[in-house]
Design an enzyme around this catalytic site. Structure first.
Site, PDB file in Angstrom:
ATOM      1  N   LYS A 190       0.894  -1.172   0.218  1.00  0.00           N
ATOM      2  CA  LYS A 190       0.271  -0.248   0.156  1.00  0.00           C
ATOM      3  C   LYS A 190       0.627   1.289  -0.041  1.00  0.00           C
ATOM      4  CE  LYS A 190      -1.389   3.625   2.815  1.00  0.00           C
ATOM      5  NZ  LYS A 190      -1.771   4.393   1.901  1.00  0.00           N
ATOM      6  N   GLU A 235      10.830  16.279  14.740  1.00  0.00           N
ATOM      7  CA  GLU A 235      10.266  16.985  13.587  1.00  0.00           C
ATOM      8  C   GLU A 235       9.854  16.968  12.633  1.00  0.00           C
ATOM      9  OE1 GLU A 235       9.347  12.948  11.546  1.00  0.00           O
ATOM     10  OE2 GLU A 235      11.383  12.625  10.434  1.00  0.00           O
TER      11      GLU A 235
HETATM   12  P1  NAP Z   1       2.689   8.368   8.026  1.00  0.00           P
HETATM   13  O1  NAP Z   1       2.140   9.291   7.763  1.00  0.00           O
HETATM   14  O2  NAP Z   1       2.643   7.885   9.062  1.00  0.00           O
HETATM   15  O3  NAP Z   1       2.309   7.317   6.860  1.00  0.00           O
HETATM   16  C1  NAP Z   1       2.900   6.371   6.361  1.00  0.00           C
HETATM   17  C2  NAP Z   1       2.683   4.951   5.726  1.00  0.00           C
HETATM   18  O4  NAP Z   1       1.240   5.475   6.541  1.00  0.00           O
HETATM   19  C3  NAP Z   1       1.371   5.661   4.805  1.00  0.00           C
HETATM   20  O5  NAP Z   1       1.387   5.284   3.787  1.00  0.00           O
HETATM   21  C4  NAP Z   1      -0.275   5.539   6.091  1.00  0.00           C
HETATM   22  O6  NAP Z   1      -0.946   5.740   4.485  1.00  0.00           O
HETATM   23  C5  NAP Z   1       0.378   4.875   6.065  1.00  0.00           C
HETATM   24  N1  NAP Z   1      -0.663   5.243   7.314  1.00  0.00           N
HETATM   25  C6  NAP Z   1      -1.701   6.112   8.103  1.00  0.00           C
HETATM   26  N2  NAP Z   1      -3.089   5.569   8.902  1.00  0.00           N
HETATM   27  C7  NAP Z   1      -1.978   4.040   8.863  1.00  0.00           C
HETATM   28  C8  NAP Z   1      -2.496   3.456  10.318  1.00  0.00           C
HETATM   29  N3  NAP Z   1      -4.147   3.373  10.541  1.00  0.00           N
HETATM   30  N4  NAP Z   1      -2.871   2.443   9.585  1.00  0.00           N
HETATM   31  C9  NAP Z   1      -1.659   1.891   8.865  1.00  0.00           C
HETATM   32  N5  NAP Z   1      -1.122   2.075   7.574  1.00  0.00           N
HETATM   33  C10 NAP Z   1      -1.122   4.134   7.920  1.00  0.00           C
HETATM   34  O7  NAP Z   1       3.951   9.194   7.138  1.00  0.00           O
HETATM   35  P2  NAP Z   1       4.157  10.321   6.241  1.00  0.00           P
HETATM   36  O8  NAP Z   1       3.568  11.503   6.171  1.00  0.00           O
HETATM   37  O9  NAP Z   1       3.402   9.591   4.809  1.00  0.00           O
HETATM   38  O10 NAP Z   1       6.131   9.954   5.366  1.00  0.00           O
HETATM   39  C11 NAP Z   1       6.535  10.714   6.972  1.00  0.00           C
HETATM   40  C12 NAP Z   1       7.129  10.233   7.594  1.00  0.00           C
HETATM   41  O11 NAP Z   1       7.689   9.344   7.635  1.00  0.00           O
HETATM   42  C13 NAP Z   1       8.225  10.966   8.429  1.00  0.00           C
HETATM   43  O12 NAP Z   1       8.591  10.914   9.921  1.00  0.00           O
HETATM   44  C14 NAP Z   1       9.997  10.203   7.875  1.00  0.00           C
HETATM   45  O13 NAP Z   1      10.762  10.670   8.862  1.00  0.00           O
HETATM   46  C15 NAP Z   1       9.389   9.245   7.918  1.00  0.00           C
HETATM   47  N6  NAP Z   1       9.899   8.423   7.698  1.00  0.00           N
HETATM   48  C16 NAP Z   1      11.327   6.879   7.781  1.00  0.00           C
HETATM   49  C17 NAP Z   1      11.960   6.744   6.601  1.00  0.00           C
HETATM   50  C18 NAP Z   1      12.995   5.439   7.580  1.00  0.00           C
HETATM   51  O14 NAP Z   1      13.520   5.426   6.648  1.00  0.00           O
HETATM   52  N7  NAP Z   1      13.386   5.759   8.771  1.00  0.00           N
HETATM   53  C19 NAP Z   1      12.430   6.655   5.438  1.00  0.00           C
HETATM   54  C20 NAP Z   1      11.144   7.483   5.213  1.00  0.00           C
HETATM   55  C21 NAP Z   1      10.336   8.272   5.938  1.00  0.00           C
HETATM   56  P3  NAP Z   1      -1.489   7.175   4.056  1.00  0.00           P
HETATM   57  O15 NAP Z   1      -0.843   7.878   3.013  1.00  0.00           O
HETATM   58  O16 NAP Z   1      -3.038   7.546   3.510  1.00  0.00           O
HETATM   59  O17 NAP Z   1      -1.690   8.538   4.736  1.00  0.00           O
END
Ligand code: NAP
Length: 499
Positions: free
Chosen positions: A177, A388
């Protein structure tokens, strides 16, 4: 007006409509008039179909010899090479980051494909001496079944490929997804799998929201592994749910990365690294440089250089090759960053030295642009130094010694990436030893990971797993220990040996 292209889910090797019948639009964050397409807003029923298809495909895929699976992954890599420019252009349109960076993102997928393909001829286990005569002892890796991948929007190809390629190489089948904001790149990746001849059902795509699709995946009893990259907030929720169901989960979460500049550093190089680290990908990287920890003796000089160059960075539509900083991925993300800029201005003693806001005139009005922003005189405990931000905002903190620099660097809940610029080898090794982070760069910025080494972090950045390198294969396999007794009699370990 031309009708938007309608994309579908990819299940069992076919493009299928979502059972919900619902779709959402995907627009370019640099130019809202640019509609990339409509993507399924799927639900639990679609997830179940994808899981059943993956489960069925697993029966045969697990029996394909790993070197053959590797050859298929290599073919995927070859097609990515051919389609690199096309995929990168779509990625820039849907995510916003500049074209040079999306080419790098696709390249990371290619590197991962070739690395994984080679692993098909290794996947080493261990052969060890048995303690009893006429007995043989070894361990082998076995696939785990259906794996679920939930990915963020900032690396639309690199992160999905980090997860999918090792997983299928090990003989697993997958349901992915992608983030709602960036499904187009992953849809193209499915076309690549199709063209490469991956058997039906080995990889399945279900587009939709985290609340619906992500949640259904995490709760699905036939998904044995969840690999998640995203925020700490969502990661924590998933950990609770997976914990309750005894489901194995890999978490790659946020960062509050810092670059240290010591008084003996090559300042030109250090400033170049800080600019790239802080404002590359418009600061929307988990490894972005969010804090610059500068020795007091060079603080004045470094700050002047940083401000001068940050002011001159060209902000705009990432498809323009001259642009250095693209837009924020969406309006919500821009609002969050603006809120942090407001907080920074109100926080004690911090001084905003360049930036401070949106770009809204002319073509900028069609997107979510922000000026690269730098705060000076930031204190380590301030919110802009702790949380962050995920945007083009850099907090400069002054220190007096290496010990103080490392203490400040370590003083956050995160531990992903870190960097130090110094010409002193003793200081470099002290930093390698004492910095609490999954990645440390010496004389390089906080970004620039390569697929040959483990990627991930300590503290709230994750739960101990890693992407990439050889260690990722531990997540996608189970160890089986095998004992072959060819003595023809009952031998009792720990009992016979004691006699
Ligand atoms: P996010 O809001 O946590 O979303 C990540 C993924 O999870 C998306 O596909 C999102 O879907 C999904 N999701 C949201 N709510 C969920 C739930 N209740 N159950 C299951 N899945 C759910 O993060 P983001 O805003 O996309 O990305 C930014 C974050 O990712 C930052 O904190 C960044 O540091 C972190 N990141 C970490 C790494 C690493 O390797 N450490 C790399 C890149 C990014 P939707 O898109 O539909 O909301």
């Amino acid at each position: 007006m031309a009708k938007a292209k309608r994309y579908l889910n990819f299940i069992g090797g076919k493009w299928v409509e979502p059972a919900t019948g619902k779709y959402t639009e995907n627009r370019n964050p640099a130019d809202n008039d640019d509609l990339i397409g409509e993507f399924p807003a799927s639900g639990g029923e679609d997830v179940d179909k994808a899981v059943q298809s993956a489960k069925k495909a697993f029966n045969d895929w697990r029996l394909v010899p790993a070197p053959k699976r590797g050859e298929l992954v290599k073919r995927v890599g070859d097609i990515l090479v051919r389609r690199k420019e096309e995929i990168s252009q779509v990625m820039t349109r849907e995510m916003g980051k500049i074209i040079k960076e999306t080419r790098g993102d696709t390249q990371e997928g290619i590197d991962t494909a070739y690395y994984s393909a080679g692993e098909g001829r290794r996947l080493f286990g261990q052969t060890v001496p048995a303690e009893l005569p006429n007995k043989f002892a070894m361990s082998v890796r076995q696939p785990v079944g259906v794996c679920g991948m939930i990915t963020p929007w900032n690396f639309p190809i690199a992160i999905p490929t980090w997860k999918l390629f090792p997983a299928i190489l090990c003989g697993n089948t997958c349901v992915i997804k992608p983030a709602t904001l960036t499904p187009a790149s992953v849809a193209l990746l499915m076309e690549v799998f199709q063209e490469a001849g991956l058997p039906d059902g080995v990889v399945n795509l279900v587009c939709g929201s985290g609340g619906e699709v992500g949640n259904a995946m995490v709760g699905h009893p036939d998904i044995n592994r969840i690999s998640f990259t995203g925020s700490v907030e969502i990661g924590r929720k998933l950990a609770e749910k997976c914990g309750a169901n005894m489901k194995r989960l890999s978490l790659e979460l946020g960062g509050k990365n810092a670059e240290i500049i010591m008084d003996d550093a090559d300042l030109e190089l250090a400033v170049e690294g800080a600019l790239w680290g802080a404002f590359g990908t418009t600061g929307q990287r988990c490894t972005a440089t969010s804090r610059l920890i500068v020795h007091e003796k060079v603080h004045h000089e470094v700050l002047a250089m940083m401000v001068e160059r940050a002011k001159n960075l060209k902000v705009g539509n990432g498809l323009d090759e001259r642009v250095e900083v693209g837009p924020m991925v969406c309006e919500d993300q821009r609002r969050t960053v603006l809120e942090y800029i407001r907080i920074g201005k109100e926080e004690d003693k911090a001084e905003l030295v360049t930036g401070r806001g949106t770009l809204t005139e002319g073509d900028y009005a069609k997107g979510y642009f922000l000026k690269p922003t730098i705060f000076d005189r930031v204190q380590p405990g301030m919110r802009i130094a702790q949380e962050e931000i995920f945007g083009p905002v850099l907090a400069v903190i002054t220190i007096k010694s290496l010990e103080e620099a490392i203490e400040v660097l370590n003083d956050t809940e995160y531990g992903l990436s870190s960097s130090i610029y110094t010409r002193d080898v003793n200081r470099a090794f002290q930093a390698i030893r004492d910095i609490e982070a999954g990645i440390t760069y010496i004389n390089g910025p906080t970004i620039g990971a390569e697929v040959q080494l483990p990627f991930g972090g300590v503290k709230n950045t994750g739960n101990g797993h890693r992407e990439a390198g050889t260690v990722v294969y531990d997540f996608y396999t189970e160890w089986k220990s095998v004992y072959v007794d060819f003595s023809g009699r009952l031998q009792k370990a720990q009992i016979d040996t004691a006699e």
